[in-house]
Write a protein that holds these residues in place. Structure first.
Motif, PDB file in Angstrom:
ATOM      1  N   GLN A 197     -46.733  17.364   8.791  1.00 49.78           N
ATOM      2  CA  GLN A 197     -46.905  16.991  10.186  1.00 49.78           C
ATOM      3  C   GLN A 197     -45.562  16.564  10.782  1.00 49.78           C
ATOM      4  O   GLN A 197     -44.746  15.940  10.107  1.00 49.78           O
ATOM      5  CB  GLN A 197     -47.894  15.824  10.297  1.00 49.78           C
ATOM      6  N   PHE A 198     -45.367  16.950  12.043  1.00 48.32           N
ATOM      7  CA  PHE A 198     -44.207  16.454  12.775  1.00 48.32           C
ATOM      8  C   PHE A 198     -44.521  15.071  13.312  1.00 48.32           C
ATOM      9  O   PHE A 198     -45.572  14.861  13.920  1.00 48.32           O
ATOM     10  CB  PHE A 198     -43.877  17.373  13.956  1.00 48.32           C
ATOM     11  N   ALA A 200     -36.614  24.012   4.352  1.00 48.61           N
ATOM     12  CA  ALA A 200     -35.501  24.162   5.299  1.00 48.61           C
ATOM     13  C   ALA A 200     -35.765  23.368   6.577  1.00 48.61           C
ATOM     14  O   ALA A 200     -34.874  22.705   7.109  1.00 48.61           O
ATOM     15  CB  ALA A 200     -35.297  25.635   5.618  1.00 48.61           C
ATOM     16  N   LEU A 201     -37.012  23.427   7.039  1.00 46.53           N
ATOM     17  CA  LEU A 201     -37.389  22.684   8.248  1.00 46.53           C
ATOM     18  C   LEU A 201     -37.229  21.182   8.035  1.00 46.53           C
ATOM     19  O   LEU A 201     -36.739  20.467   8.907  1.00 46.53           O
ATOM     20  CB  LEU A 201     -38.846  22.966   8.596  1.00 46.53           C
ATOM     21  N   GLU A 218     -35.149  38.829  16.622  1.00 42.25           N
ATOM     22  CA  GLU A 218     -35.964  38.696  15.420  1.00 42.25           C
ATOM     23  C   GLU A 218     -36.366  37.232  15.226  1.00 42.25           C
ATOM     24  O   GLU A 218     -35.569  36.333  15.460  1.00 42.25           O
ATOM     25  CB  GLU A 218     -35.159  39.167  14.217  1.00 42.25           C
ATOM     26  N   ILE A 219     -37.583  37.052  14.803  1.00 46.08           N
ATOM     27  CA  ILE A 219     -37.998  35.671  14.548  1.00 46.08           C
ATOM     28  C   ILE A 219     -38.085  35.443  13.043  1.00 46.08           C
ATOM     29  O   ILE A 219     -38.390  36.345  12.272  1.00 46.08           O
ATOM     30  CB  ILE A 219     -39.354  35.341  15.223  1.00 46.08           C
ATOM     31  N   SER A 220     -37.814  34.200  12.666  1.00 42.91           N
ATOM     32  CA  SER A 220     -37.809  33.897  11.227  1.00 42.91           C
ATOM     33  C   SER A 220     -39.104  33.189  10.834  1.00 42.91           C
ATOM     34  O   SER A 220     -39.798  32.610  11.668  1.00 42.91           O
ATOM     35  CB  SER A 220     -36.621  33.007  10.896  1.00 42.91           C
ATOM     36  N   LEU A 221     -39.368  33.243   9.559  1.00 45.08           N
ATOM     37  CA  LEU A 221     -40.555  32.557   9.035  1.00 45.08           C
ATOM     38  C   LEU A 221     -40.467  31.055   9.317  1.00 45.08           C
ATOM     39  O   LEU A 221     -41.452  30.403   9.630  1.00 45.08           O
ATOM     40  CB  LEU A 221     -40.682  32.821   7.535  1.00 45.08           C
ATOM     41  N   SER A 234     -43.493  26.511  14.654  1.00 46.06           N
ATOM     42  CA  SER A 234     -44.384  26.590  15.813  1.00 46.06           C
ATOM     43  C   SER A 234     -45.805  26.189  15.444  1.00 46.06           C
ATOM     44  O   SER A 234     -46.483  25.487  16.194  1.00 46.06           O
ATOM     45  CB  SER A 234     -44.353  28.002  16.410  1.00 46.06           C
ATOM     46  N   ILE A 235     -46.244  26.612  14.279  1.00 49.91           N
ATOM     47  CA  ILE A 235     -47.607  26.273  13.854  1.00 49.91           C
ATOM     48  C   ILE A 235     -47.737  24.764  13.662  1.00 49.91           C
ATOM     49  O   ILE A 235     -48.688  24.137  14.126  1.00 49.91           O
ATOM     50  CB  ILE A 235     -47.969  27.012  12.546  1.00 49.91           C
TER      51      ILE A 235
END
Lengths: 262, 196
Positions: free
Chosen positions: B66-67, B44-45, B3-6, B12-13
């Protein structure tokens, strides 16, 4: 090889070697601030005579070094002298209360403080984490960018680029060599509806495409004004992917289905 | 498939995005998700990446997310990148600061504050897309007015204009306290100058 040749060329020629453009003092305000700091003077109570003398000494040195003394430096010199003379003159007015209030130096002090504030701010700016110097983000080559769907993140077209594009289109039209009496009567309103019609059901339209219909200057000018008007009404958006790249028109009207989402 | 999470989707985006991604845009892309959840995923990120073990940070800049690599790795990354970072002369920075804090501002206002002709500096800032013409002032002569661009915020890692570093307060001018009679400073040089 080339560089060594050049360096001898320059050192040989004394006059060129002297033409140094200094960045040391950006302007008269920077120089004054420097003098105030160097002498540890109170900025609210500047001894004008002393500072003026040092200021003029500096200008002399700059001239001796064959540095370009910009006109602004001379304006400031005269301002300083004017302030000093005002301070020497007795106050002539009877209404003591009114006139005594403003120190002749007040205006200059205000400017110095204001300037110093922005200079400090500029140091804060460059002290931040600067992109491409301290921090890095992913970037894409232009082609990849071009194939991405249009979105808000793409910068809007700068005014100059738009005018440039318009000039290019206008330049393609042959100058009419005869005087046409009966006009074609192209109205901007007509062109507005044409453009909107053209955009219907399409993601985007090339800016230049809209001028393809006719070769008359009237048509082109009316089309351009129509596009500007649509922009003003926020009915379309103009986008440009890269500098000097092609300009795209995109409808900015939210359709019903999109409106539901928002 | 696992399962992938939001959170992973958002990650990824953002990883692939070539420019700071505005929240609104993220909402539009991930329309099937609750906005609240998207915001939570971003938070969270951001926390994940704030760990010292990570070289990448999630930052808010120029109105988007932005990363970005941490400043500590700049030396190594610069070996990869051939392009030299733009250099700013003191006069360019000064002018930029004035425009950033005073916008919308005209050229003559900038020049008054700096005390020098600023045409050349302004042009180079325009060329570098750090400032832009945002219109004309409705006064005689219709001078152009300038403001900063989105690129400006990206370059200087600013979330928005409100997050510009606060300007130092100018202390109130010493009005009454100072002696206005500090006049007598007789200096022959000055007198000569007046004789002109």
């Amino acid at each position: 090889m080339l560089t060594s040749d050049q360096s001898t060329l320059f050192t040989d020629d004394g006059s060129i070697a002297c033409l140094v453009r200094t960045e040391a003092f950006e302007g008269p305000l920077a120089l004054l601030l420097h003098l105030i700091r160097k002498n540890e003077l109170d900025i609210y109570n500047i001894p004008i005579a002393e500072i003026t003398r040092q200021y003029l000494d500096y200008l002399d040195v700059m001239r001796e070094l064959n540095l370009d003394v910009a006109g602004e430096f001379l304006v400031m010199a005269s301002t300083l002298i004017q302030i000093k003379s005002q301070m020497l003159l007795p106050q002539l007015t009877d209404s003591v209360e009114e006139e005594q209030g403003e120190d002749p130096r007040a205006e200059l002090v205000r400017r110095l403080l204001e300037y110093d504030r922005y200079r400090e701010a500029s140091l804060l700016l460059i002290g931040r984490e600067v992109l491409h110097r301290d921090v890095f983000a992913r970037s894409f080559p232009a082609e990849e960018l071009d194939s991405l769907p249009l979105d808000e993140a793409i910068p809007a077209v700068e005014m100059f680029e738009l005018v440039d594009a318009f000039r290019r289109i206008l330049a393609r039209v042959p100058k009419e060599s005869f005087h046409e009496v009966g006009s074609e009567n192209i109205s901007i309103a007509d062109r507005i509806s044409d453009v909107l019609e053209y955009l219907r059901g399409r993601e985007s339209v090339d800016f230049e495409e809209l001028f393809a219909g006719s070769n008359s200057r009237e048509f082109i000018v009316a089309s351009f004004l129509a596009i500007l008007e649509l922009c003003r009404l926020k009915m379309i958006k103009l986008l440009q992917f890269e500098n000097y790249g092609r300009i795209l028109l995109k409808s900015a009207i939210i359709t019903d289905s999109e409106a539901e989402l928002a | 498939m696992k399962e992938i999470s939001l959170k992973q989707i958002v990650e990824s985006i953002l990883f692939v995005s070539d420019a700071p991604l505005p929240l609104e845009r993220l909402y539009a892309i991930l329309e099937e998700f609750e906005r609240e959840d998207i915001r939570a995923a971003l938070a969270a990120l951001t926390t994940d990446c704030s760990s010292d073990k990570r070289a990448i940070e999630l930052v808010q800049v120029a109105g988007g997310y932005q990363f970005r690599s941490r400043a500590a790795f700049a030396d190594y990354i610069r070996r990869l990148k051939k392009i030299k970072p733009a250099r700013f002369s003191p006069s360019a920075l000064e002018t930029l600061a004035i425009i950033a804090y005073r916008q919308p501002v005209t050229r003559s206002e900038v020049e008054y504050l700096r005390g020098v002709d600023s045409g050349g500096v302004l042009k180079s800032l325009l060329d570098k897309k750090l400032v832009k013409i945002i219109g004309k002032k409705d006064v005689p002569g219709k001078p152009l007015i300038y403001g900063t661009t989105r690129e400006f915020m990206e370059i200087f890692s600013l979330k928005d204009l409100a997050s510009l570093p606060t300007l130092r307060e100018i202390e109130a001018l010493a009005g009454g306290g100072d002696d206005p009679e500090q006049v007598p400073l007789p200096l022959p040089e000055i007198d000569q100058s007046i004789n002109y």
